[in-house]
Design a protein around this motif. Sequence first.
Motif, PDB file in Angstrom:
ATOM      1  N   ALA A  71      36.191  47.612  37.941  1.00  0.00           N
ATOM      2  CA  ALA A  71      34.868  47.733  37.477  1.00  0.00           C
ATOM      3  C   ALA A  71      34.688  46.842  36.326  1.00  0.00           C
ATOM      4  O   ALA A  71      33.665  46.292  36.112  1.00  0.00           O
ATOM      5  N   CYS A  72      35.693  46.689  35.604  1.00  0.00           N
ATOM      6  CA  CYS A  72      35.483  46.146  34.304  1.00  0.00           C
ATOM      7  C   CYS A  72      36.089  44.795  34.072  1.00  0.00           C
ATOM      8  O   CYS A  72      36.133  44.328  32.970  1.00  0.00           O
ATOM      9  N   GLY A  73      36.556  44.151  35.128  1.00  0.00           N
ATOM     10  CA  GLY A  73      37.045  42.800  34.950  1.00  0.00           C
ATOM     11  C   GLY A  73      38.489  42.757  34.524  1.00  0.00           C
ATOM     12  O   GLY A  73      39.258  43.656  34.772  1.00  0.00           O
ATOM     13  N   GLY A  74      38.873  41.682  33.854  1.00  0.00           N
ATOM     14  CA  GLY A  74      40.242  41.525  33.433  1.00  0.00           C
ATOM     15  C   GLY A  74      40.962  40.523  34.315  1.00  0.00           C
ATOM     16  O   GLY A  74      40.405  39.982  35.250  1.00  0.00           O
ATOM     17  N   PRO A 128      38.155  40.976  39.773  1.00  0.00           N
ATOM     18  CA  PRO A 128      38.239  39.542  40.046  1.00  0.00           C
ATOM     19  C   PRO A 128      39.110  39.184  41.253  1.00  0.00           C
ATOM     20  O   PRO A 128      38.656  38.446  42.128  1.00  0.00           O
ATOM     21  N   PRO A 129      40.356  39.690  41.365  1.00  0.00           N
ATOM     22  CA  PRO A 129      41.135  39.335  42.558  1.00  0.00           C
ATOM     23  C   PRO A 129      40.553  39.917  43.841  1.00  0.00           C
ATOM     24  O   PRO A 129      40.688  39.324  44.912  1.00  0.00           O
ATOM     25  N   PRO A 185      32.315  41.495  37.184  1.00  0.00           N
ATOM     26  CA  PRO A 185      33.026  40.567  38.083  1.00  0.00           C
ATOM     27  C   PRO A 185      32.138  39.750  39.013  1.00  0.00           C
ATOM     28  O   PRO A 185      32.426  38.561  39.216  1.00  0.00           O
ATOM     29  N   PRO A 186      31.050  40.311  39.585  1.00  0.00           N
ATOM     30  CA  PRO A 186      30.212  39.461  40.443  1.00  0.00           C
ATOM     31  C   PRO A 186      29.574  38.292  39.706  1.00  0.00           C
ATOM     32  O   PRO A 186      29.335  37.228  40.294  1.00  0.00           O
ATOM     33  N   ALA A 238      38.604  43.700  26.324  1.00  0.00           N
ATOM     34  CA  ALA A 238      39.112  42.883  27.425  1.00  0.00           C
ATOM     35  C   ALA A 238      38.118  41.766  27.712  1.00  0.00           C
ATOM     36  O   ALA A 238      36.942  42.030  27.983  1.00  0.00           O
ATOM     37  N   GLN A 239      38.577  40.536  27.655  1.00  0.00           N
ATOM     38  CA  GLN A 239      37.687  39.392  27.838  1.00  0.00           C
ATOM     39  C   GLN A 239      37.088  39.372  29.241  1.00  0.00           C
ATOM     40  O   GLN A 239      37.773  39.594  30.230  1.00  0.00           O
ATOM     41  N   GLY A 240      35.779  39.118  29.317  1.00  0.00           N
ATOM     42  CA  GLY A 240      35.093  39.029  30.590  1.00  0.00           C
ATOM     43  C   GLY A 240      34.847  40.358  31.266  1.00  0.00           C
ATOM     44  O   GLY A 240      34.430  40.401  32.420  1.00  0.00           O
TER      45      GLY A 240
END
Length: 342
Positions: free
Chosen positions: A20-23, A77-78, A97-98, A145-147
């Motif tokens: 949900a939150c990227g990374g 992301p992955p 992420p989108p 956390a970046q991004g």
Amino acid sequence: MRRHLVPAALLLPVTLLLAACGGNSAADTAGAGTDGKGSLTLNVGDQKGGSEAVLRAAGELKNLDYKIKWSTFTSGPPLLEAVNAKAVDIGGVGNTPPVFAAGAGSKVSVVAAWHGTSKGEAILVPKNSSLRKPEELKGRSIAVAQGSSAHFQLIASLKEAGLKLSDVKVKYLQPADALAAFTGGKVDAWAVWDPYTSQVLNAEQGRILADGDGVVNGLSFQVAAPSALKDTKKAAAVKDYLERLRRAQDWVYRHPDAWAKVWAKDTGLPYEVALASVKRTNASRIAVAVDKPLIASEQQIADTFTELKLIPGKVDFAAFVDTRFNGGLPPSTTTPRVYKDS
């Protein structure tokens, strides 16, 4: 008796459910199993404690006339990289992420959305901190956390307080490292999301200085591969899958305790932390349409990260949505549910 935080090392399994939150977590694409029967297979990207768990708990994996092959990823992301590579037909991620996938020119389409409260997205400070309002963060150190969605929430909350990101000392740390820094007194604040927010509050070692409610959009998405959507049979399976997810979310709202037990078992979270997170965040989500206000809200996130040079160039988020599955869903601005104890 004062409770203590679970050590950072024990929180690592929890990061698996936080796409949900990227990374920058790597993917673990080992199949998590297959459900259903039939000649058609829908390849679904998931995260620990995510779609498969809630669908199974709600009884929504019964009577499938197509197969669902599950692949588990450690973050959004992955998962979206796999969608772009056509290895996955559809998968669930959060609001950020989108935006980065779009910025990278990935072939992805947002096909469904849920709107929930953002009370779990918070800027936390230690319980004994002298900080009492966001304006006082100027010059202070903040872990994030970046991004991630928390990154945008931090930027938006600072703006509300009349500050810029450059007015604070940002330390880009993934959650386990940020938790260690936070509890060790190495940062003044931590911008993060549930269930970490619930964990810190439950441990009575921190408090909320500001949360994302009314500041960020509280959206989460299902994102599909355009190639899968062009396949008539797969598109029909996607439609059915989304309807099952929507019913499962309704089940979560009606059965927060039951879902918290399943979620705790699946992720290794303490039950009381899982329940607090469900009541604060998860149970609030309501299925909404992928519409113009949603696109505008995501465009704002994209533009913000472009301005910070974290995304190279302008993103046209409208080019990365598919509205065919909206049906009669309410607008994306619909007020989330509020869970009330009986």
